[in-house]
Motif scaffolding. Structure first.
Motif, PDB file in Angstrom:
ATOM      1  N   ASP A 169      24.123  -0.223   8.873  1.00  0.00           N
ATOM      2  CA  ASP A 169      25.863  -0.930   9.159  1.00  0.00           C
ATOM      3  C   ASP A 169      26.947  -0.265  10.200  1.00  0.00           C
ATOM      4  O   ASP A 169      27.681  -1.073  10.242  1.00  0.00           O
ATOM      5  CB  ASP A 169      26.214   0.288   7.516  1.00  0.00           C
ATOM      6  N   HIS A 170      26.985   0.982  10.095  1.00  0.00           N
ATOM      7  CA  HIS A 170      28.202   1.504  11.137  1.00  0.00           C
ATOM      8  C   HIS A 170      27.305   2.653  12.328  1.00  0.00           C
ATOM      9  O   HIS A 170      26.642   3.133  11.860  1.00  0.00           O
ATOM     10  CB  HIS A 170      29.548   1.689  10.900  1.00  0.00           C
ATOM     11  N   CYS A 171      28.302   2.667  13.041  1.00  0.00           N
ATOM     12  CA  CYS A 171      27.733   4.157  14.321  1.00  0.00           C
ATOM     13  C   CYS A 171      29.090   4.758  14.947  1.00  0.00           C
ATOM     14  O   CYS A 171      29.990   3.923  15.160  1.00  0.00           O
ATOM     15  CB  CYS A 171      26.520   3.557  15.846  1.00  0.00           C
ATOM     16  N   VAL A 172      28.943   5.934  14.250  1.00  0.00           N
ATOM     17  CA  VAL A 172      30.447   6.799  14.336  1.00  0.00           C
ATOM     18  C   VAL A 172      29.771   7.813  16.014  1.00  0.00           C
ATOM     19  O   VAL A 172      29.171   8.282  15.976  1.00  0.00           O
ATOM     20  CB  VAL A 172      31.398   7.908  13.214  1.00  0.00           C
ATOM     21  N   GLY A 173      31.241   7.315  16.556  1.00  0.00           N
ATOM     22  CA  GLY A 173      31.645   7.985  17.447  1.00  0.00           C
ATOM     23  C   GLY A 173      32.690   9.628  17.286  1.00  0.00           C
ATOM     24  O   GLY A 173      33.569   9.433  16.636  1.00  0.00           O
ATOM     25  N   GLN A 252      27.682  10.608  16.558  1.00  0.00           N
ATOM     26  CA  GLN A 252      27.837  11.637  15.440  1.00  0.00           C
ATOM     27  C   GLN A 252      26.855  11.242  14.748  1.00  0.00           C
ATOM     28  O   GLN A 252      26.100  11.956  13.900  1.00  0.00           O
ATOM     29  CB  GLN A 252      29.740  11.757  14.731  1.00  0.00           C
ATOM     30  N   HIS A 253      27.129   9.945  13.722  1.00  0.00           N
ATOM     31  CA  HIS A 253      25.860   9.101  13.167  1.00  0.00           C
ATOM     32  C   HIS A 253      25.987   7.964  13.050  1.00  0.00           C
ATOM     33  O   HIS A 253      26.877   7.206  13.667  1.00  0.00           O
ATOM     34  CB  HIS A 253      26.136   9.217  11.797  1.00  0.00           C
ATOM     35  N   ILE A 254      24.999   7.870  12.786  1.00  0.00           N
ATOM     36  CA  ILE A 254      24.379   6.226  12.340  1.00  0.00           C
ATOM     37  C   ILE A 254      24.328   5.834  11.011  1.00  0.00           C
ATOM     38  O   ILE A 254      23.190   6.301   9.919  1.00  0.00           O
ATOM     39  CB  ILE A 254      22.771   5.961  13.215  1.00  0.00           C
ATOM     40  N   ALA A 255      25.422   4.761  10.313  1.00  0.00           N
ATOM     41  CA  ALA A 255      24.729   4.139   8.974  1.00  0.00           C
ATOM     42  C   ALA A 255      24.102   3.724   9.035  1.00  0.00           C
ATOM     43  O   ALA A 255      24.012   2.486   9.723  1.00  0.00           O
ATOM     44  CB  ALA A 255      25.855   4.544   8.646  1.00  0.00           C
ATOM     45  N   VAL A 256      22.771   3.447   7.968  1.00  0.00           N
ATOM     46  CA  VAL A 256      22.110   2.512   7.799  1.00  0.00           C
ATOM     47  C   VAL A 256      21.976   2.467   6.098  1.00  0.00           C
ATOM     48  O   VAL A 256      22.222   2.940   5.490  1.00  0.00           O
ATOM     49  CB  VAL A 256      20.598   2.989   7.724  1.00  0.00           C
ATOM     50  N   LEU A 318      25.753   9.146   1.528  1.00  0.00           N
ATOM     51  CA  LEU A 318      25.542  10.481   1.323  1.00  0.00           C
ATOM     52  C   LEU A 318      24.860  10.362   2.844  1.00  0.00           C
ATOM     53  O   LEU A 318      24.027   9.699   3.847  1.00  0.00           O
ATOM     54  CB  LEU A 318      24.090  11.182  -0.063  1.00  0.00           C
ATOM     55  N   PHE A 319      24.740  12.035   3.065  1.00  0.00           N
ATOM     56  CA  PHE A 319      24.842  12.505   4.987  1.00  0.00           C
ATOM     57  C   PHE A 319      23.720  13.350   4.782  1.00  0.00           C
ATOM     58  O   PHE A 319      23.739  14.697   3.696  1.00  0.00           O
ATOM     59  CB  PHE A 319      25.921  12.923   5.333  1.00  0.00           C
ATOM     60  N   THR A 320      22.772  13.393   5.974  1.00  0.00           N
ATOM     61  CA  THR A 320      21.874  14.304   6.005  1.00  0.00           C
ATOM     62  C   THR A 320      22.528  15.323   6.808  1.00  0.00           C
ATOM     63  O   THR A 320      22.984  15.228   7.321  1.00  0.00           O
ATOM     64  CB  THR A 320      20.724  13.631   6.905  1.00  0.00           C
ATOM     65  N   PHE A 331      22.162  11.470   9.730  1.00  0.00           N
ATOM     66  CA  PHE A 331      22.393   9.939   9.491  1.00  0.00           C
ATOM     67  C   PHE A 331      23.634   9.808   8.169  1.00  0.00           C
ATOM     68  O   PHE A 331      23.644  10.810   7.442  1.00  0.00           O
ATOM     69  CB  PHE A 331      20.775   8.962   9.222  1.00  0.00           C
ATOM     70  N   GLU A 332      23.619   8.656   8.122  1.00  0.00           N
ATOM     71  CA  GLU A 332      23.877   8.013   6.857  1.00  0.00           C
ATOM     72  C   GLU A 332      23.480   7.048   5.921  1.00  0.00           C
ATOM     73  O   GLU A 332      23.291   6.140   6.672  1.00  0.00           O
ATOM     74  CB  GLU A 332      25.467   7.620   6.559  1.00  0.00           C
ATOM     75  N   ILE A 333      23.161   7.574   4.766  1.00  0.00           N
ATOM     76  CA  ILE A 333      22.486   6.143   4.059  1.00  0.00           C
ATOM     77  C   ILE A 333      23.417   5.879   3.039  1.00  0.00           C
ATOM     78  O   ILE A 333      23.828   6.346   2.261  1.00  0.00           O
ATOM     79  CB  ILE A 333      21.224   6.610   2.850  1.00  0.00           C
TER      80      ILE A 333
HETATM   81 FE   FE2 Z   1      29.468   7.078   8.188  1.00  0.00          FE
END
Ligand code: FE2
Length: 364
Positions: A169-173, A252-256, A318-320, A331-333
């Protein structure tokens, strides 16, 4: 309207450089339900590294570790720990993508290169982005193989049960203090992205820490990159903690994305994936905050799923916890029910949760 000089078909893959790709691959197969589809390493003629290609839905994760002490991969791992090296973008013309961005100020990482095997050819080229992270343009229209030339098809040696993950969905830096606007400008000027949203420290602050965030998106909206920087607070922000332990800017996180978050999270929890804890009081006035939703509040509460609404609908997320020992990548779901935003209404609850974890690590 001007022509998009960098048309993107979406995220091609996300490559992690890790300490032990073999064991990481086991975690993503067993806990996350990714299927092993390809492999490159000594057995396939690659001498310096081993790479495992995992897929679920349209999400492809590559896990690579080094076989040599002096390699770029080893150095990267010594400095950053496990982390994302490559955010690869699927394009129709890798060479054009490279030269269009280079002419606008990109820094080259890999010149356009043709890779080929019996299944055809793939063109790739890479440019640098924040920290030691790179964007790789992947042109695969003349390729029929399972991933890239040099990789051989592989299969999971155990039964993998997917958890319903579909796409990135999105990738955060996370970038250093004061660097956010510079990187937003990079995505605007060099890659033709548009600024979609801005969050300042009034949106995202708790008693202790704050951050600022801007979201950039490519023309068709398939690729979205939020960029965070720390803002000053009473104590160290989660972004500063990341920068300190990653030794610089990075993903920082990858949202899937899933279309059944209750199922996805139930499965992930049962397989030992750790999520951030959200206090019960978050759910007390949830309906007042977000209005009517399809889901049962008790179920959301049990699974610790967060909800937020914007003008177009709502989202569940939610976030791991970090997926390695350093408090860095997670990761974010996310499930979207109309909403195109990023869960601004949850930021406060979320950051208080992150800060509880930071305090446990002695980093707050
Ligand atoms: Fe996010």
């Amino acid at each position: 309207m001007s022509q998009d000089f960098l048309p993107l078909n979406g995220t091609d893959h996300v490559e992690f450089w890790v300490g032990n790709a073999k064991q990481s691959a086991y975690y993503y197969q067993v806990a996350w339900g990714y299927e092993l589809i390809a492999y490159a390493g000594p057995e396939t003629g690659v001498r310096d590294r081993a790479s495992y290609v995992l897929q679920q839905g349209k999400i492809r994760i590559i896990l690579t570790s080094s076989l040599q002490p002096e390699s770029e991969i080893t150095q990267h791992h010594v400095k950053h720990g496990d982390g994302v090296k490559v955010l690869a973008l699927w394009v129709d013309d890798a060479e054009k993508s490279f030269y269009e961005t280079m002419s606008r100020g990109a820094k080259a990482h890999t010149q356009p290169t043709v890779l080929s095997d019996e299944n055809g050819e793939v063109k790739i080229a890479s440019i640098h982005t924040y920290g030691d992270t790179i964007h790789k343009f992947v042109e695969r229209k003349n390729y029929k193989g399972v991933f890239l030339p040099g990789y051989k098809p592989a299969k999971s040696s155990l039964t993998v049960k997917p958890v319903g993950l579909k796409v990135v969905d999105h990738c955060v830096g996370n970038v250093e203090l004061g660097a956010m606007n510079q990187w937003v400008k990079f995505y605007e000027d060099v890659m033709g992205f548009k600024l979609l949203l801005t969050f300042d420290d009034k949106d995202i602050s708790t008693e202790y820490s704050a951050l600022m965030s801007k979201v950039v998106s490519n023309g068709n909206g398939y690729v979205k990159f939020p960029i965070n920087e720390p803002a000053s607070g009473k104590k160290k922000s989660q972004i500063e903690e990341y920068i300190e332990f990653y030794h610089g800017a990075g993903v920082q996180h990858i949202a899937v994305l899933t279309d059944d978050i209750e199922h996805t999270v139930t499965e992930l929890r049962s397989r030992g994936v750790d999520f951030l804890y959200v206090p019960e009081n978050y759910y007390v006035d949830l309906i007042e905050r977000v209005g009517k939703i399809d889901e049962d509040i008790e179920t959301l509460k049990r699974l610790n799923i967060l909800v937020d609404r914007d003008e177009e609908g709502y989202l569940l997320q939610l976030f791991t916890k970090p997926v390695q020992d350093r408090p860095t990548v997670f990761f974010e779901i996310i499930q979207r029910k109309g909403a195109k935003s990023f869960g601004k209404g949850n930021f406060k609850a979320l950051f208080e949760s992150i800060e509880r974890e930071q305090a446990l690590r002695g980093n707050l």
